[in-house]
Design a protein around this motif. Structure first.
Motif, PDB file in Angstrom:
ATOM      1  N   VAL A  74       0.704  -2.013  -1.589  1.00  0.00           N
ATOM      2  CA  VAL A  74      -0.016  -0.815  -2.044  1.00  0.00           C
ATOM      3  C   VAL A  74      -0.596  -0.052  -0.852  1.00  0.00           C
ATOM      4  O   VAL A  74      -0.518   1.181  -0.772  1.00  0.00           O
ATOM      5  N   LEU A  75      -1.173  -0.779   0.097  1.00  0.00           N
ATOM      6  CA  LEU A  75      -1.834  -0.139   1.232  1.00  0.00           C
ATOM      7  C   LEU A  75      -0.839   0.497   2.202  1.00  0.00           C
ATOM      8  O   LEU A  75      -1.077   1.590   2.725  1.00  0.00           O
ATOM      9  N   VAL A  76       0.265  -0.169   2.451  1.00  0.00           N
ATOM     10  CA  VAL A  76       1.190   0.278   3.496  1.00  0.00           C
ATOM     11  C   VAL A  76       2.340   1.105   2.927  1.00  0.00           C
ATOM     12  O   VAL A  76       2.699   2.155   3.471  1.00  0.00           O
ATOM     13  N   PHE A  77       2.941   0.642   1.837  1.00  0.00           N
ATOM     14  CA  PHE A  77       4.131   1.296   1.293  1.00  0.00           C
ATOM     15  C   PHE A  77       3.830   2.125   0.044  1.00  0.00           C
ATOM     16  O   PHE A  77       4.760   2.549  -0.652  1.00  0.00           O
ATOM     17  N   GLY A  78       2.559   2.345  -0.257  1.00  0.00           N
ATOM     18  CA  GLY A  78       2.196   3.067  -1.472  1.00  0.00           C
ATOM     19  C   GLY A  78       2.482   4.549  -1.437  1.00  0.00           C
ATOM     20  O   GLY A  78       2.556   5.200  -2.484  1.00  0.00           O
ATOM     21  N   ASN A  79       2.665   5.120  -0.250  1.00  0.00           N
ATOM     22  CA  ASN A  79       2.955   6.549  -0.143  1.00  0.00           C
ATOM     23  C   ASN A  79       4.404   6.819  -0.542  1.00  0.00           C
ATOM     24  O   ASN A  79       5.339   6.222   0.007  1.00  0.00           O
TER      25      ASN A  79
END
Length: 246
Positions: free
Chosen positions: A147-152
């Motif tokens: 969620v934090l790294v690949f959430g974009n």
């Protein structure tokens, strides 16, 4: 052999001097380079190596090496893919294409490095807090890291997620069969799966194209649409499309 000692050239030429211990030199090139380094550098290297061997810092050092490996692997995977796809399907000047390749490589490398660092840190934190490692720690750490790294929602993250999703479905099916949750198939289901995959993707391409990922659209356009149009031998056999000057 590692750790053995050989004699210097002077002693080999003068056997009477070979008994001197001072003329012996390390047999391994690494040891020779270390001895040739300045004393301050040798001291620093010894201190760093001693630190790397300490178990108390293993979790933190593992995070750092994970960051390093993620950055290197991301660059190795993305750079050739971006190079091929950009020069095959992207329009624009050479400078714009090179910049697009660098951006894609940097994004993939940075994201993967950040995820590995975050995942390993969260796993270590959970184990430290609970005093033991549980299977759920891996899921929780990866979920939060994802969620934090690949959430974009961008092209790079979409490609990575789709790459993982296809392999995830295969792995879950194999796990289900192995655990007995799914009956062992009496025949090989791979041909049927192949037909469903290709049937659905071509149906989506022909009638619901915007639902497909842009790079897949470009590839399939080249294969299934550009092959419908030609004017002469040049754009039938040599080029896919007639050049603008023609």
């Amino acid at each position: 052999m590692p750790g053995t000692v050989r004699r210097c050239g002077l002693c080999r030429r003068n056997p009477e001097l070979s008994g001197r211990a001072s003329c012996s030199v390390p047999a391994t090139p690494r040891a020779a380079r270390t001895m040739a380094a300045p004393p301050q550098l040798r001291t620093l290297l010894l201190a760093i190596n001693a630190l790397l061997r300490k178990r108390r810092y293993h979790a933190a050092l593992s995070m750092l090496k994970g960051f390093r490996n993620g950055a290197v692997y991301g660059a190795k995977i993305r750079a050739p893919h971006a190079l091929v796809m950009t020069f095959l399907f992207r329009s624009g000047s050479l400078r714009e294409k090179l910049w697009a390749i660098l951006q894609a490589t940097y994004t993939h490398s940075r994201n993967l490095a950040s995820f590995v660092f975050t995942y390993k840190g969260l796993c270590a934190l959970q184990s430290h807090l609970q005093g033991e490692t549980y299977q759920v720690h891996s899921f929780v750490a990866a979920f939060l890291g994802g969620v934090l790294v690949f959430g974009n929602n961008n092209n790079i993250n979409s490609q990575i997620n789709m790459y993982l999703m296809s392999r995830l479905l295969f792995a879950l099916c194999r796990l289900g069969v192995g655990k007995g949750y799914i009956p062992e198939p009496r025949w090989d289901p791979f041909p049927l799966l192949t037909g469903l995959v290709w049937g659905l993707v071509l149906w989506l391409f022909e009638y619901h194209r915007p639902t497909l990922q842009p790079s897949l659209q470009s590839s399939m356009t080249y294969l299934y649409e550009d092959s419908n149009v030609w004017h002469d031998l040049s754009d039938f056999l040599i080029y896919s499309k007639r050049r603008p000057s023609e």
